[in-house]
Scaffold this motif. Structure first.
Motif, PDB file in Angstrom:
ATOM      1  N   GLN A 113       0.850  -1.193   0.000  1.00 22.08           N
ATOM      2  CA  GLN A 113       0.000   0.000   0.000  1.00 22.08           C
ATOM      3  C   GLN A 113       0.884   1.242   0.000  1.00 22.08           C
ATOM      4  OE1 GLN A 113      -2.275   1.217   3.339  1.00 22.08           O
ATOM      5  NE2 GLN A 113      -0.769   0.560   4.874  1.00 22.08           N
ATOM      6  N   PRO A 114       0.328   2.375  -0.361  1.00 19.66           N
ATOM      7  CA  PRO A 114       1.119   3.612  -0.314  1.00 19.66           C
ATOM      8  C   PRO A 114       1.610   3.851   1.113  1.00 19.66           C
ATOM      9  CG  PRO A 114      -0.913   3.949  -1.524  1.00 19.66           C
ATOM     10  CD  PRO A 114      -1.026   2.584  -0.898  1.00 19.66           C
ATOM     11  N   HIS A 115       2.890   4.101   1.228  1.00 20.78           N
ATOM     12  CA  HIS A 115       3.467   4.232   2.578  1.00 20.78           C
ATOM     13  C   HIS A 115       3.265   5.609   3.199  1.00 20.78           C
ATOM     14  CE1 HIS A 115       5.164   0.301   2.259  1.00 20.78           C
ATOM     15  NE2 HIS A 115       5.869   0.617   1.151  1.00 20.78           N
TER      16      HIS A 115
ATOM     17  N   PRO B 163      -3.906   7.565   2.228  1.00 24.55           N
ATOM     18  CA  PRO B 163      -4.665   6.951   1.122  1.00 24.55           C
ATOM     19  C   PRO B 163      -5.977   6.342   1.617  1.00 24.55           C
ATOM     20  CG  PRO B 163      -2.937   5.475   1.864  1.00 24.55           C
ATOM     21  CD  PRO B 163      -2.755   6.752   2.650  1.00 24.55           C
TER      22      PRO B 163
ATOM     23  N   GLN C  84      -7.859   3.449   2.743  1.00 28.15           N
ATOM     24  CA  GLN C  84      -7.417   2.154   3.255  1.00 28.15           C
ATOM     25  C   GLN C  84      -8.559   1.175   3.476  1.00 28.15           C
ATOM     26  OE1 GLN C  84      -5.259   3.842   6.667  1.00 28.15           O
ATOM     27  NE2 GLN C  84      -3.387   2.984   5.798  1.00 28.15           N
TER      28      GLN C  84
ATOM     29  N   ASP D 175      -4.296   4.708  -3.547  1.00 26.83           N
ATOM     30  CA  ASP D 175      -3.405   5.840  -3.272  1.00 26.83           C
ATOM     31  C   ASP D 175      -4.045   7.148  -3.730  1.00 26.83           C
ATOM     32  OD1 ASP D 175      -1.272   7.295  -2.454  1.00 26.83           O
ATOM     33  OD2 ASP D 175       0.023   6.764  -4.141  1.00 26.83           O
ATOM     34  N   ASN D 176      -5.141   7.510  -3.050  1.00 28.13           N
ATOM     35  CA  ASN D 176      -5.844   8.770  -3.339  1.00 28.13           C
ATOM     36  C   ASN D 176      -6.212   9.448  -2.030  1.00 28.13           C
ATOM     37  OD1 ASN D 176      -5.837   8.546  -6.163  1.00 28.13           O
ATOM     38  ND2 ASN D 176      -7.710   7.305  -6.160  1.00 28.13           N
TER      39      ASN D 176
END
Length: 424
Positions: free
Chosen positions: A85-87, A284, A286, A293-294
């Motif tokens: 996932q986006p960190h 993001p 989740q 990633d928005n």
């Protein structure tokens, strides 16, 4: 050496004629009054703080986070699977809440804060009266001692003149040496009394200077104070003024605060209603697998009602305690009114009693002076003994001292009434 030092210190002091207005003005700089005024300022900030409870509450939060990868498993913790996932995570939230109804808690809090400020202001007035009355007592003691010293000096001068005449008569063989000796003993007693009075003046002057924050000053009371000793106001008027004294007002404020405490305690039994609105901007997203990633934005508003069921069995105890405190405050007020009425009645009676006594003292001085003149003439005509002269001198001295003391006691009694009613 000691006597020389005392004379040098006395000579180094600067005399300062001081009236009552100046005395009271200097009292304003006392530490007790400065502390009281600071307490009033703190109470004023307390009112501002209580008023601020009516304003809406606004909360802002901002956060940045590092997000790890997601692990998903079955309910039995098997078949684990990792998802990336986006960190970088971020969140920004704004929340606004406005209380619409608090059961009267906010209003009672404001009223209690205002009464607290009023109480602090009244305490300053009470402290001012107490400090002025304390300084006035020392000032009048100083005034009385100065007048007594004046009486002693006049009698010393009179006795010295009389001793000179006796010595002349003794040299002419018309008086006994014993007569001169006895009057010289009388002179020694007068000088000792004067010395004691002057020492007492120095002690009182030092205490008064410390009270007023003065240094190296010899305070000389204003003699015009004795010209304005009479007050024709009736007892009923003084009693009405006593009801409005700072001490009684302080008790009345205590009763009002206790009533507000009861209202505040009862507010816990009522629901609380508030309007709210919020906006959340975060990322993001989740709540999906894998995370998206928005950034996403969520906002909402509404009305909330809150009621604590535990208040049904907890707040009754708080209300009972508040009512007991209110009852105690009411009893303290009744006691304060009773004490104030008794004090003003006693002070009024003593004031008029002392005024009547002054007329008697003045008549006594007149008669004692007349008697002294008659005995003196009889003595120098060999028709009276020296013991008669000494008795007449002592009666005259005592009458003059009693008159001086009575004059000061009238002033003190008048200002005692003004102190009880809060006029000083």
């Amino acid at each position: 050496m000691i006597s020389f030092g005392l004379v040098f210190v006395a000579a180094a002091q600067q005399e300062r004629v001081m009236d009552i207005d100046e005395l009271f003005s200097l009292v304003e700089q006392s530490s007790a009054l400065r502390a009281g005024r600071a307490n009033v300022e703190a109470a004023s900030h307390g009112v501002d703080e209580a008023l601020a409870e009516r304003y809406p509450g606004i909360d802002l939060s901002l956060s940045v986070s590092y997000n790890g990868n997601v692990l998903m498993t079955d309910r039995d913790f098997g078949n684990g699977q990792w998802f990336s996932q986006p960190h970088l995570g971020n969140s920004f939230t704004v929340q606004v809440e406005q209380v619409v109804y608090s059961g009267g808690a906010i209003t009672s809090g404001i009223n209690i804060a205002k009464l607290g400020r009023k109480s602090a202001e009244t305490k300053v007035q009470l402290t001012r009266s107490q400090q002025r009355y304390l300084a006035l007592g020392q000032y009048l003691d100083l005034f009385c001692l100065e007048n007594r010293a004046k009486v002693y000096r006049e009698n010393i001068a009179l006795t010295d003149s009389l001793i000179g005449e006796m010595k002349a008569r003794y040299e002419q063989g018309m008086a006994l040496l014993n007569d001169v000796t006895r009057y010289e003993l009388q002179m020694s007693d007068l000088r000792l009394a004067l010395r004691r009075t002057e020492d007492r003046i120095a002690i009182i002057n030092h205490s008064l200077c410390n009270t007023l924050g003065l240094e190296n000053v010899r305070i000389v009371p204003d003699t015009t104070l004795l010209l304005d000793m009479r007050d024709s106001r009736p007892l009923e008027q003084w009693r009405n003024l006593a009801v409005e004294s700072p001490g009684v007002r302080l008790s009345q404020i205590g009763v009002e605060i206790a009533k507000e405490q009861i209202r505040m305690s009862k507010s816990d039994l009522l629901p609380k209603v508030a309007l709210f609105a919020a906006d959340n901007f975060s990322g993001p997203y989740q709540y999906d697998i894998p995370p998206i990633d928005n950034n996403f934005n969520v906002w909402y508003f509404g009305i909330g009602v809150k009621y604590s069921l535990s208040s049904l069995y907890k707040s009754n105890r708080k209300v009972s305690r508040a009512k007991a405190t209110a009852h105690e405050s009411a009893e303290l007020l009744a006691s304060s009114l009773e004490r104030s009425d008794n004090n003003i009645h006693e002070a009024f009676t003593l004031y008029h009693q002392t005024c009547s006594e002054l007329d008697t003292r003045r008549k006594s001085v007149e008669l004692a002076t007349l008697n002294y003149g008659v005995v003196r003439d009889r003595y120098f005509n060999s028709l009276a003994l020296v013991t008669d002269m000494i008795d007449a001198s002592n009666v005259k001295l005592d009458a003059e001292l009693q008159e001086v003391d009575t004059q000061i006691r009238i002033v003190y009694a008048l200002f005692t009434m003004k102190y009880i009613t809060g006029e000083i």
